[in-house]
Write a protein that holds these residues in place. Structure first.
Motif, PDB file in Angstrom:
ATOM      1  N   ASN A 152       0.807  -1.217   0.000  1.00 45.94           N
ATOM      2  CA  ASN A 152       0.000   0.000   0.000  1.00 45.94           C
ATOM      3  C   ASN A 152       0.843   1.271   0.000  1.00 45.94           C
ATOM      4  O   ASN A 152       0.404   2.315  -0.466  1.00 45.94           O
ATOM      5  CB  ASN A 152      -0.941   0.017   1.208  1.00 45.94           C
ATOM      6  CG  ASN A 152      -1.979  -1.065   1.135  1.00 45.94           C
ATOM      7  OD1 ASN A 152      -2.252  -1.588   0.066  1.00 45.94           O
ATOM      8  ND2 ASN A 152      -2.553  -1.408   2.264  1.00 45.94           N
ATOM      9  N   GLN A 153       2.052   1.172   0.531  1.00 46.09           N
ATOM     10  CA  GLN A 153       2.930   2.337   0.641  1.00 46.09           C
ATOM     11  C   GLN A 153       3.940   2.424  -0.503  1.00 46.09           C
ATOM     12  O   GLN A 153       4.836   3.260  -0.466  1.00 46.09           O
ATOM     13  CB  GLN A 153       3.671   2.295   1.983  1.00 46.09           C
ATOM     14  CG  GLN A 153       2.770   2.237   3.189  1.00 46.09           C
ATOM     15  CD  GLN A 153       1.905   3.478   3.313  1.00 46.09           C
ATOM     16  OE1 GLN A 153       2.388   4.593   3.100  1.00 46.09           O
ATOM     17  NE2 GLN A 153       0.646   3.300   3.629  1.00 46.09           N
ATOM     18  N   GLY A 154       3.821   1.552  -1.491  1.00 49.77           N
ATOM     19  CA  GLY A 154       4.756   1.559  -2.614  1.00 49.77           C
ATOM     20  C   GLY A 154       5.655   0.337  -2.597  1.00 49.77           C
ATOM     21  O   GLY A 154       5.361  -0.666  -1.960  1.00 49.77           O
ATOM     22  N   TYR A 155       6.784   0.443  -3.279  1.00 45.66           N
ATOM     23  CA  TYR A 155       7.732  -0.665  -3.377  1.00 45.66           C
ATOM     24  C   TYR A 155       8.841  -0.512  -2.342  1.00 45.66           C
ATOM     25  O   TYR A 155       9.222   0.599  -1.992  1.00 45.66           O
ATOM     26  CB  TYR A 155       8.333  -0.711  -4.782  1.00 45.66           C
ATOM     27  CG  TYR A 155       7.314  -1.059  -5.829  1.00 45.66           C
ATOM     28  CD1 TYR A 155       7.002  -2.381  -6.083  1.00 45.66           C
ATOM     29  CD2 TYR A 155       6.656  -0.064  -6.534  1.00 45.66           C
ATOM     30  CE1 TYR A 155       6.056  -2.709  -7.030  1.00 45.66           C
ATOM     31  CE2 TYR A 155       5.701  -0.382  -7.489  1.00 45.66           C
ATOM     32  CZ  TYR A 155       5.407  -1.705  -7.732  1.00 45.66           C
ATOM     33  OH  TYR A 155       4.459  -2.034  -8.659  1.00 45.66           O
ATOM     34  N   TYR A 156       9.344  -1.659  -1.892  1.00 43.25           N
ATOM     35  CA  TYR A 156      10.428  -1.646  -0.912  1.00 43.25           C
ATOM     36  C   TYR A 156      11.180  -2.960  -0.983  1.00 43.25           C
ATOM     37  O   TYR A 156      10.691  -3.951  -1.533  1.00 43.25           O
ATOM     38  CB  TYR A 156       9.896  -1.411   0.512  1.00 43.25           C
ATOM     39  CG  TYR A 156       8.917  -2.466   0.979  1.00 43.25           C
ATOM     40  CD1 TYR A 156       9.347  -3.552   1.736  1.00 43.25           C
ATOM     41  CD2 TYR A 156       7.565  -2.378   0.665  1.00 43.25           C
ATOM     42  CE1 TYR A 156       8.457  -4.530   2.165  1.00 43.25           C
ATOM     43  CE2 TYR A 156       6.668  -3.344   1.093  1.00 43.25           C
ATOM     44  CZ  TYR A 156       7.120  -4.412   1.836  1.00 43.25           C
ATOM     45  OH  TYR A 156       6.234  -5.381   2.255  1.00 43.25           O
ATOM     46  N   VAL A 157      12.365  -2.975  -0.415  1.00 50.09           N
ATOM     47  CA  VAL A 157      13.177  -4.191  -0.358  1.00 50.09           C
ATOM     48  C   VAL A 157      12.700  -5.015   0.831  1.00 50.09           C
ATOM     49  O   VAL A 157      12.675  -4.529   1.967  1.00 50.09           O
ATOM     50  CB  VAL A 157      14.676  -3.850  -0.222  1.00 50.09           C
ATOM     51  CG1 VAL A 157      15.505  -5.125  -0.053  1.00 50.09           C
ATOM     52  CG2 VAL A 157      15.153  -3.046  -1.426  1.00 50.09           C
ATOM     53  N   ALA A 158      12.313  -6.251   0.565  1.00 48.72           N
ATOM     54  CA  ALA A 158      11.867  -7.145   1.639  1.00 48.72           C
ATOM     55  C   ALA A 158      13.049  -7.484   2.538  1.00 48.72           C
ATOM     56  O   ALA A 158      14.136  -7.798   2.068  1.00 48.72           O
ATOM     57  CB  ALA A 158      11.272  -8.415   1.048  1.00 48.72           C
ATOM     58  N   GLU A 159      12.793  -7.411   3.831  1.00 52.49           N
ATOM     59  CA  GLU A 159      13.864  -7.680   4.795  1.00 52.49           C
ATOM     60  C   GLU A 159      13.730  -9.036   5.464  1.00 52.49           C
ATOM     61  O   GLU A 159      14.577  -9.410   6.268  1.00 52.49           O
ATOM     62  CB  GLU A 159      13.890  -6.568   5.842  1.00 52.49           C
ATOM     63  CG  GLU A 159      14.249  -5.222   5.250  1.00 52.49           C
ATOM     64  CD  GLU A 159      14.309  -4.120   6.294  1.00 52.49           C
ATOM     65  OE1 GLU A 159      14.260  -4.422   7.496  1.00 52.49           O
ATOM     66  OE2 GLU A 159      14.409  -2.960   5.886  1.00 52.49           O
ATOM     67  N   SER A 160      12.667  -9.765   5.133  1.00 55.41           N
ATOM     68  CA  SER A 160      12.495 -11.090   5.737  1.00 55.41           C
ATOM     69  C   SER A 160      11.661 -11.976   4.817  1.00 55.41           C
ATOM     70  O   SER A 160      10.980 -11.495   3.907  1.00 55.41           O
ATOM     71  CB  SER A 160      11.790 -10.965   7.096  1.00 55.41           C
ATOM     72  OG  SER A 160      10.435 -10.586   6.910  1.00 55.41           O
TER      73      SER A 160
END
Length: 59
Positions: free
Chosen positions: A7-15
């Motif tokens: 919902n907040q956009g794209y990001y690098v998954a940390e887990s």
């Protein structure tokens, strides 16, 4: 470095959990869209907008 979206956009998954959540979300969206697509095709067939002999690929 898996990139996922939310919902907040794209990001690098940390887990792995974040990746699993993203996959679950996508699968749910796919199912909802498939159901709406099938309902639209049924409605179109009722008013004869779609040739019933067409071969549709419904996942």
């Amino acid at each position: 470095m898996p990139l996922v979206g939310g919902n907040q956009g794209y990001y690098v998954a940390e887990s792995e959990g974040e990746i699993a959540q993203a996959i679950d979300s996508l699968e749910g969206r796919i199912m909802n869209m498939t159901e709406r697509k099938m309902a639209l095709r049924r409605a179109a067939n009722e008013v004869d907008y779609v040739d019933e002999d067409d071969d549709y690929d419904v996942l």
